[in-house]
Design a protein around this motif. Sequence first.
Motif, PDB file in Angstrom:
ATOM      1  N   ARG A  66     106.084 -27.502 -52.829  1.00 24.94           N
ATOM      2  CA  ARG A  66     107.529 -27.723 -52.886  1.00 24.94           C
ATOM      3  C   ARG A  66     108.184 -27.017 -54.062  1.00 24.94           C
ATOM      4  NH1 ARG A  66     108.366 -34.070 -54.179  1.00 24.94           N
ATOM      5  NH2 ARG A  66     110.533 -33.376 -54.102  1.00 24.94           N
ATOM      6  N   GLY A 123     106.669 -30.240 -48.944  1.00 28.45           N
ATOM      7  CA  GLY A 123     107.876 -31.010 -49.223  1.00 28.45           C
ATOM      8  C   GLY A 123     107.518 -32.329 -49.879  1.00 28.45           C
ATOM      9  N   PRO A 124     108.442 -33.268 -49.910  1.00 27.51           N
ATOM     10  CA  PRO A 124     108.206 -34.540 -50.594  1.00 27.51           C
ATOM     11  C   PRO A 124     107.026 -35.330 -50.057  1.00 27.51           C
ATOM     12  CG  PRO A 124     110.544 -34.223 -50.199  1.00 27.51           C
ATOM     13  CD  PRO A 124     109.842 -33.128 -49.468  1.00 27.51           C
ATOM     14  N   GLU A 147     117.051 -27.219 -48.003  1.00 31.32           N
ATOM     15  CA  GLU A 147     117.254 -27.742 -49.357  1.00 31.32           C
ATOM     16  C   GLU A 147     115.991 -28.355 -49.961  1.00 31.32           C
ATOM     17  OE1 GLU A 147     120.344 -30.528 -48.644  1.00 31.32           O
ATOM     18  OE2 GLU A 147     121.906 -29.021 -48.430  1.00 31.32           O
ATOM     19  N   PHE A 154     118.210 -30.163 -44.500  1.00 32.80           N
ATOM     20  CA  PHE A 154     117.238 -30.732 -45.431  1.00 32.80           C
ATOM     21  C   PHE A 154     116.033 -29.813 -45.603  1.00 32.80           C
ATOM     22  CE2 PHE A 154     118.158 -35.594 -45.622  1.00 32.80           C
ATOM     23  CZ  PHE A 154     119.463 -35.319 -46.005  1.00 32.80           C
ATOM     24  N   ARG A 188     114.490 -31.131 -48.846  1.00 32.01           N
ATOM     25  CA  ARG A 188     114.686 -32.584 -48.830  1.00 32.01           C
ATOM     26  C   ARG A 188     114.036 -33.190 -47.589  1.00 32.01           C
ATOM     27  NH1 ARG A 188     120.923 -33.521 -49.201  1.00 32.01           N
ATOM     28  NH2 ARG A 188     120.239 -35.693 -49.413  1.00 32.01           N
ATOM     29  N   GLY A 189     114.239 -34.495 -47.400  1.00 36.90           N
ATOM     30  CA  GLY A 189     113.707 -35.199 -46.250  1.00 36.90           C
ATOM     31  C   GLY A 189     112.295 -35.681 -46.490  1.00 36.90           C
ATOM     32  N   ASP A 201     107.065 -29.570 -44.965  1.00 41.55           N
ATOM     33  CA  ASP A 201     106.738 -30.945 -45.350  1.00 41.55           C
ATOM     34  C   ASP A 201     105.646 -31.563 -44.477  1.00 41.55           C
ATOM     35  OD1 ASP A 201     107.009 -33.226 -46.992  1.00 41.55           O
ATOM     36  OD2 ASP A 201     108.400 -34.157 -45.560  1.00 41.55           O
TER      37      ASP A 201
END
Length: 460
Positions: A329, A299-300, A398, A395, A400-401, A264
């Motif tokens: 991602r 990531g996000p 997975e 996270f 996430r975060g 991320d």
Amino acid sequence: MIKTPAFLSALLLVVPVAAADLPASAPAPSQATAFPGAVGWGAKTSGGRGGRIIRVTSLAASGPGTLRAALEARGPRIVVFEVAGVIDLGRSSLEITEPYLTIAGQTAPSPGITIIKGGIDLKTHDVIVRHIRVRTGADGQAKRSGWEADSFSTIGAYNVIVDHCTFTWGVDENMSASGPRFTGNTPDEWRRGASHDITFSYNLAAEGLADSSHPKGEHSKGSLVHDNAANILFYRNVWAHNVERSPLLKGGVHAALVNNLIYDPGKRAVHYNLMALEWAGHAYQDGRLSAVGNVMRGGPSTDEGLPFLMLGGDGDLRYYGRDNIAVDRHGRPLPMFGRYGETRARLIEEKAPPPGGLPVGLDMLAARDVETHVLARAGARPWDRDADDLRVLFFVAEGRGAIIDDEKDVSAYPVVKPVHAPFVEQDWDLASMEPKNGVYPGASGPVQEVLSDRDRAIRR
């Protein structure tokens, strides 16, 4: 109690390191590595081996029995902990200026040592730092108000290994190697004045604070390797949720990245930048980077199409890359190279590592094995993780975060009741600071995600 997990018994590697002139009080030179599994250019530092045992018995920020007092003591010394809990530095930093030091965070009773509201600046040589958590944080300071601590940084240091530590919520960098750019008159002298012969292994550097109290504004940064730092190895670390600098290598840096996981990244992941504004009047030096078996996963917070390596500034980078993976991602491939300046800087791709570009005898995983390996092992006390390390690592696994502006966006400073237990010298190998029976304080079973009461009931 359980026996040490197999993943904590890494290969013992003997890695050559340039000798330094040692004062009479220094430990005798040894061919042994700092501890079993130590690798890279910092692997053979003696730290405090053979020195006196200093016991930390207080969690106060300063005074008798504290970590600060132990760091300020002179001569070879091994710092052990007879107390566990939180050391609140109150927006100050610990400075290490006396050499021949081992900080053995693994000796603390559970839940270990967590430093908050500050950081560590290491300004000397022959130091081993293991199994310490640093959670710097904004501590309620206003945006751009001037509080700008690193979680951890070496400053003109050498012969250092930083292993199995956690560095989060940095207001400047989380985990860096710094120092003056141009000490002396020649490039060799510049490199001797900057940080050199440093190993960062199995650390977690995560959640650098973005729009926080740093006076420059946005400053979520993973790791800065300052101009002319040399022989800097990042080995099997995790960077997560930093806007950039995972890591940033400045002009003339000689470094290696092996088997790291970058998750991320926001605007940049790995990048190199020799800035003309900072090198005025000095002859440009080529940077050298060997990158083998690393994984970058978007990531996000990651910009679309972000490359693994980006080139800025005016200096050339000699680059050897092999078996690196970069995906977004959703698992779609990302480019390996990009740039953020239309300058004359060149990426010079090498077919083999440049001379001295990789430590001798380094064990290297295939990139596809890196994520599973480091998520199980990186960070402080992997046998005894705290809630925030578990949150970040789960996270990452997975997908996430996100990048944060303040520690309160995701958590809070830990509140832990102090725990006391004696340090029994006979139970430890004082040369390696490993427990003789293979059992670390607080080892109780497989690492598990922190569950709510409801989830725990469902999974019974």
